[in-house]
Design a protein around this motif. Sequence first.
Motif, PDB file in Angstrom:
ATOM      1  N   VAL A  90       0.599  -1.465   0.015  1.00 26.51           N
ATOM      2  CA  VAL A  90      -0.042  -0.046  -0.438  1.00 26.51           C
ATOM      3  C   VAL A  90       1.107   1.353  -0.026  1.00 26.51           C
ATOM      4  CG1 VAL A  90      -1.565   1.353   1.418  1.00 26.51           C
ATOM      5  CG2 VAL A  90      -1.685  -1.292   1.335  1.00 26.51           C
ATOM      6  N   THR A  91       0.963   2.189  -0.919  1.00 26.70           N
ATOM      7  CA  THR A  91       1.592   3.187  -0.963  1.00 26.70           C
ATOM      8  C   THR A  91       0.797   4.401  -0.201  1.00 26.70           C
ATOM      9  OG1 THR A  91       2.060   3.046  -3.274  1.00 26.70           O
ATOM     10  CG2 THR A  91       2.380   5.160  -2.220  1.00 26.70           C
ATOM     11  N   VAL A  92       1.530   5.018   0.647  1.00 30.68           N
ATOM     12  CA  VAL A  92       0.781   6.013   1.894  1.00 30.68           C
ATOM     13  C   VAL A  92       1.583   7.708   1.579  1.00 30.68           C
ATOM     14  CG1 VAL A  92       0.521   6.667   4.271  1.00 30.68           C
ATOM     15  CG2 VAL A  92       0.474   4.187   3.305  1.00 30.68           C
ATOM     16  N   SER A  93       0.613   7.916   0.944  1.00 30.42           N
ATOM     17  CA  SER A  93       1.325   9.846   0.828  1.00 30.42           C
ATOM     18  C   SER A  93       0.081  10.375   2.389  1.00 30.42           C
ATOM     19  CB  SER A  93       0.741  10.119  -0.047  1.00 30.42           C
ATOM     20  OG  SER A  93      -0.695  10.016  -0.659  1.00 30.42           O
ATOM     21  N   GLY A  94       1.808  11.467   1.924  1.00 25.21           N
ATOM     22  CA  GLY A  94       1.146  12.778   3.860  1.00 25.21           C
ATOM     23  C   GLY A  94       1.420  14.228   3.364  1.00 25.21           C
ATOM     24  N   THR A  95       1.188  14.912   3.873  1.00 25.59           N
ATOM     25  CA  THR A  95       1.682  16.006   3.921  1.00 25.59           C
ATOM     26  C   THR A  95       2.826  16.562   4.673  1.00 25.59           C
ATOM     27  OG1 THR A  95      -0.311  16.862   2.284  1.00 25.59           O
ATOM     28  CG2 THR A  95       1.046  18.661   3.184  1.00 25.59           C
ATOM     29  N   VAL A  96       3.401  17.450   4.926  1.00 29.47           N
ATOM     30  CA  VAL A  96       4.796  17.599   5.577  1.00 29.47           C
ATOM     31  C   VAL A  96       5.085  19.117   5.995  1.00 29.47           C
ATOM     32  CG1 VAL A  96       5.486  15.536   6.100  1.00 29.47           C
ATOM     33  CG2 VAL A  96       6.701  17.018   4.750  1.00 29.47           C
ATOM     34  N   ARG A  97       5.318  19.535   7.154  1.00 28.48           N
ATOM     35  CA  ARG A  97       5.544  21.006   7.063  1.00 28.48           C
ATOM     36  C   ARG A  97       6.985  20.942   7.214  1.00 28.48           C
ATOM     37  NH1 ARG A  97       1.125  22.588  11.572  1.00 28.48           N
ATOM     38  NH2 ARG A  97       1.635  21.130  12.289  1.00 28.48           N
ATOM     39  N   ARG A  98       7.194  22.321   6.177  1.00 27.20           N
ATOM     40  CA  ARG A  98       9.156  22.851   7.140  1.00 27.20           C
ATOM     41  C   ARG A  98       8.454  24.255   7.335  1.00 27.20           C
ATOM     42  NH1 ARG A  98      14.318  21.317   6.417  1.00 27.20           N
ATOM     43  NH2 ARG A  98      16.111  24.220   6.661  1.00 27.20           N
ATOM     44  N   GLN A  99       9.579  24.404   9.122  1.00 20.00           N
ATOM     45  CA  GLN A  99       9.720  25.773   8.787  1.00 20.00           C
ATOM     46  C   GLN A  99      11.061  26.627   9.205  1.00 20.00           C
ATOM     47  OE1 GLN A  99       7.622  28.045  12.378  1.00 20.00           O
ATOM     48  NE2 GLN A  99       9.896  28.080  13.266  1.00 20.00           N
ATOM     49  N   ASP A 100      12.038  27.287   8.000  1.00 21.29           N
ATOM     50  CA  ASP A 100      12.670  27.273   8.168  1.00 21.29           C
ATOM     51  C   ASP A 100      12.703  29.046   8.712  1.00 21.29           C
ATOM     52  OD1 ASP A 100      13.790  26.057   6.154  1.00 21.29           O
ATOM     53  OD2 ASP A 100      12.494  26.294   4.693  1.00 21.29           O
TER      54      ASP A 100
END
Length: 253
Positions: free
Chosen positions: A227-237
């Motif tokens: 199963v391919t799982v996708s998600g959104t991750v955040r980064r603060q620069d």
Amino acid sequence: MGADNPVSQAQIIKEFSMTTSIIGLFENGSIASKVLGELTKAGFKKSAVEILQDVAVSQISSRLVEAGYEKDKADSYGKAMQKGGALVVAEADDDKADDALSTMRSFKALTPEALLEKLGNRTDEATESAQVIEEELEVGVSRTTGGKRLKTEVSEREVQETVTLHEENVEVEHTKVDRVLKPEEAAKAFQQGTIEMTVVSEKPVVTKQAHVVEEVALSKHSGERDVTVSGTVRRQDVTVEEIDRKPAGSKAS
């Protein structure tokens, strides 16, 4: 009893009982906690060691007067500690008082004046910071339990069947007769006897017999699938920008 060096001072206050109060003033609560730990390791009861920090002058003064200090000296401790520091008060048996005193001196106990001097030499530094934060996608496996259950239930229903019954009846028929018997017939006629006629009748008889008409079985098969799982991750620069300098206004005197 006190130390000759005013920068490193812990004191023993004798009382009239068999216990002694040992007083030590330290630069901060962290050091005072270490002193408490060392005293506990040395066999002092934790309930017999008290740390005073961030409390009112009256409370510190009252506690030191209770331990045997003069009021003026007790007040000097309380006033010095309004800017910081932590006070350790240990109650110990007379034969262990010197051990507690040595422990406090090893952590550089201070006089009120030495504490004020140390606190006065501190420089305030203003530091502002920003954080670089990055999220990572972590994929794991969550197991859920399911399946099928075989449950048997008993139900009832009315069943009707038709059956033919054989039935016999005995009927009695009376017939009027007017006939004269001859003497020899009359002699035979007057005899006692019984005449019977048997009849047969049928009634339904119901019996039940159980038959297995179907069997249901459970079986389990295992396998794997991708199963391919996708998600959104955040980064603060953090971006460093120069602020334009603007000339400050001036007033003529």
